[in-house]
Write an enzyme that holds these catalytic residues in place. Structure first.
Site, PDB file in Angstrom:
ATOM      1  CB  ALA A  63      -0.892  -0.012   1.235  1.00 28.34           C
ATOM      2  N   GLY A 104       0.679  -5.038   1.104  1.00 23.93           N
ATOM      3  CA  GLY A 104      -0.376  -5.138   0.104  1.00 23.93           C
ATOM      4  C   GLY A 104       0.120  -5.773  -1.190  1.00 23.93           C
ATOM      5  CD  GLU A 107      -2.593  -7.580   2.643  1.00 22.07           C
ATOM      6  OE1 GLU A 107      -2.247  -6.408   2.389  1.00 22.07           O
ATOM      7  OE2 GLU A 107      -3.376  -7.881   3.548  1.00 22.07           O
ATOM      8  CD  GLU A 127       1.073  -5.482   5.809  1.00 24.00           C
ATOM      9  OE1 GLU A 127       1.876  -6.340   6.251  1.00 24.00           O
ATOM     10  OE2 GLU A 127       0.498  -5.592   4.713  1.00 24.00           O
TER      11      GLU A 127
END
Ligand code: CAA
Length: 703
Positions: A63, A104, A107, A127
């Protein structure tokens, strides 16, 4: 097609390349571009399978951290929604993971049915380092793929795993033989899937993530780990998300994860850790140097002094494969120093962190000498001798004679004037301070002290070298104690004074460790040495305002030979490393308070917090105003990496912003009045703090 992704047809394959340099951070524009490309591939009957890759080779670092805390973070398409859509495509989707898939990014790869890496690939869910948990399916999909235990290990450590491990535990299905062949291999993989009429998604090996684990596994895990987490929020939220993965169907678990993620994202802890992430990257940006600054080569290093500090410094270079010459005055001191280094490495071998062969390789990089002439060809020398100006200057005269032109001459002084040291050489432009923190082979902080004559390339080279040996280099200007020790002084002074006024060392330390600092002031002084602290204080006494009570307790303990842990007594009494309160110290404080007419009273924890922390913060702001520190973030990095300040508070400057600069100023003004002459003497607000508050600013910055 949006320029943030590339879209190519290759027969019946659609190749979607992420193209947002430098790391394909998955901000809203890139998310939208991926969705658009995926919908195009989904809608085209000619497309039988899709390959998702990083156009420059690197897959994605996750992210976009700069979006967190703003609306952009969940702006459509949000990452969980985008990934859910990808998992519902009815065509096989292959992630070609070059170099990195973090957060992310991993992910995103987990939302693809099939994953192929290359030998240099690293994947992880870091994270937790940002006070977050994976928020786009990671806590639900990874436990289903590799089991709850392995997933917890990865997510709680935040450490990435290499390609082979990722293959072994099932995160990767295949490994291409090289980075160059990754895309070709991914294409071939996709074609096989098409030819074999493979499902868009294979069955996952662990539909029940907690299968095979004891029933009370998660409850026990929480119980065992709670103390280590101190007041950190993110590990607790993460564990709740994994509990959901074990107990709930996927869709419900995903919804729970989003709720937990939002809680983490909104927390002060995560804001602090995100501040640290960007501060670390800012610290390398220094006025006067840039990417065009030509670096000097550092292929061979020398360290002067084979004591604890010199030995620790030398180990950093041996660990990085750089040969080091260790110089001492006497043969026996040299032998002792080298034996101590071998002993330290031996401990790592016993702990399984190093092999015997690696120990020998590292020792082979270390050479001892008693002769300055042996330093003729070194590129960098770091002096780590006794902290006294005349001694250091004598060493630098020798170095000036012995070292080749262009060699960088560094001093590991913790407080002395680097310009005065440089002045005794014929090449002050090559002289710099490199302040390592003890134990120097462990502590991450490296204060890089820029003298008034230090050449830009010397600064740039040492900053780069610091990162090479795994340190966090932070630039400081010249002043007594530089950034860290200069701030330590008023903080420790206040702690001493509070004990005279009626607090106990354990109470003061308890307030500080209650904030999650690794150690309180007094435990730290006992560890570092009451004598060492006394000598530093004594050398600087003339520069300090006259106050009879100033660190008086420490002075008296020094006179009594209570030097701390090494003598079994200091501010505390010790049995081994076990610390006990010592009534003699309380009695001494009572006596001194009587002699100095300091009224004693019960002291509340809030007062301890405010007086110690506000003085620390005030000095930091003053350092910024003087230009000794370049940025508030640099000051934070010094205290996080050298003084055990908890990263989830973001460092003292960020903590001050969290408390409110107006409140900090009001607190300082309060004690300036409330503490009489003592308050008048010491509680002077930094002018920059006053200016910032008067202007309504909430961030600490030069102003
Ligand atoms: N978001 C925004 N910017 C990022 C970024 C990210 N995820 N990762 C790196 N960057 C930026 C850096 O700030 C830096 O910018 P500047 O050049 O302007 O300073 C630039 O990319 C290069 O980064 P580094 O200087 O750190 O380069 P490096 O090669 O030393 O390291 C890296 C690269 C290993 C990717 C490192 O940057 C890193 O660890 N990044 C963070 C990875 C991470 O924590 N990802 C998880 C994000 S949270 C998440 O994904 C939550 C979720 O579940 C949805």
């Amino acid at each position: 097609m949006n320029s943030l992704v590339t879209f190519e047809m290759d027969g019946d394959l659609a190749l979607i390349g992420l193209a947002r340099p430098p790391v394909n951070a998955l901000g809203q524009p890139l998310r939208a571009a991926i969705l658009e490309a995926a919908e195009r591939a989904a809608a085209d009957p000619a497309v039988k399978a899709i390959v998702l890759h990083g156009s420059s080779g690197l897959f994605s670092a996750g992210a976009d951290i700069s979006e967190f805390g703003s609306e952009a973070s969940f702006a459509a398409p949000d990452l969980p929604g985008l990934l859910l859509r990808l998992t519902r495509l009815d065509k096989p989707l292959v992630a070609a993971i070059g170099k990195l898939a973090l957060g992310g990014g991993l992910e995103l790869a987990l939302a693809c049915g099939y994953r192929i890496g290359e030998p240099g690939t690293r994947v992880g869910l870091p994270e937790i380092n940002l006070g977050l948990l994976p928020g786009a399916g990671g806590t639900q999909r990874l436990p289903r793929l590799i089991g709850a235990q392995a997933a917890l290990d990865m997510m709680l450590s935040g450490a990435p795993v290499n390609a082979q491990k990722a293959l072994d535990i099932g995160i990767l299905d295949r490994l291409a033989p090289s980075a160059e062949s990754l895309l070709d291999e991914a294409r071939a993989y996709a074609r096989e899937l098409v030819a074999g009429q493979a499902q868009a998604r294979p069955a996952v090996p662990f539909p029940e993530p907690a299968k095979g684990l004891p029933e009370d596994f998660l409850a026990r895990f929480r119980q065992d780990n709670e103390p280590r987490w101190k007041s950190r929020l993110a590990p607790r939220l993460l564990l709740s998300a994994v509990e959901a993965a074990c107990l709930l169907p996927l869709e419900e678990g995903l919804a729970r994860e989003v709720a937990l993620f939002k809680e983490a994202e909104a927390s002060r802890q995560s804001a602090a850790l995100r501040h640290v992430f960007f501060a670390e990257r800012e610290a390398g940006k220094v006025p006067g140097i840039d990417a065009s600054t030509q670096l000097r080569t550092i292929a061979k290093v020398a360290v002067i002094g084979a004591g604890t500090m010199g030995g620790g410094i030398a180990m950093n270079f041996a660990n990085a494969g750089i040969p080091v010459t260790l110089l001492e005055r006497q043969g026996d001191a040299l032998d002792r120093g080298l034996a101590q280094i071998r002993h330290n490495y031996g401990i790592s071998v016993k702990r399984g962190k190093l092999s015997e062969a690696q120990l020998e390789q590292r020792m082979a990089l270390l050479t001892g000498t008693l002769d300055y002439a042996d330093l003729a060809d070194v590129d960098l020398v770091i002096e780590a001798v006794f902290e006294k100006m005349e001694i250091k200057q004598a060493v630098f005269r020798e170095l000036d004679r012995a070292c080749k032109p262009g060699a960088i001459l560094a001093s590991n002084t913790s407080s002395l004037d680097v310009d005065q040291i440089a002045a005794v050489t014929s090449r002050p432009q090559d002289v710099i301070g490199l302040h390592f923190f003890s134990p120097a082979n462990v502590m991450r902080l490296l204060e890089v002290v820029r003298g008034k004559a230090t050449a830009p390339d010397v600064l740039a080279t040492t900053l780069k070298m610091g990162r090479t040996i795994g340190k966090m280099p932070v630039v400081s200007g010249v002043c007594f104690g530089f950034i860290g020790n200069r701030m330590l002084e008023p903080y420790a002074r206040e702690a001493h004074r509070l004990v005279l006024e009626g607090a106990t060392p354990a109470q003061v330390d308890g307030v500080l460790t209650g904030l999650d600092l690794n150690m309180g002031v007094f435990s730290m002084l006992d560890l570092a040495g009451v004598d060492v602290n006394f000598l530093v204080r004594d050398a600087n006494r003339a520069a300090i305002a006259h106050d009879e009570s100033y660190c008086r307790l420490g002075d008296e303990l020094y006179a009594l030979g209570r030097f701390g842990q090494k003598t079994g007594r200091g501010f505390y009494a010790y049995e081994g490393r076990n610390r006990q309160d010592d009534y003699e110290v309380v009695a001494l404080a009572e006596r001194l308070a009587g002699e100095l007419h300091v009224p004693r009273r019960p002291i509340g924890d809030q007062e301890i917090h405010d007086r110690c922390l506000f003085m620390l913060i005030n000095e930091g702001i003053q350092l910024l105003d003087e230009g000794i520190a370049l940025r508030a973030g640099d000051i934070d990095l010094v205290w996080l990496n050298g003084y055990g300040f908890p990263s989830h508070l973001g460092g003292p400057m960020h903590y001050a912003e969290t408390l409110g600069l107006d409140k900090v100023l009001a607190g300082i003004r309060h004690y300036q009045k409330a503490l009489g002459d003592y308050g008048q003497m010491w509680f002077t607000p930094a002018p920059l703090l006053e200016r910032l508050v008067a202007a309504g600013k909430t961030r600490i910055e030069p102003f």
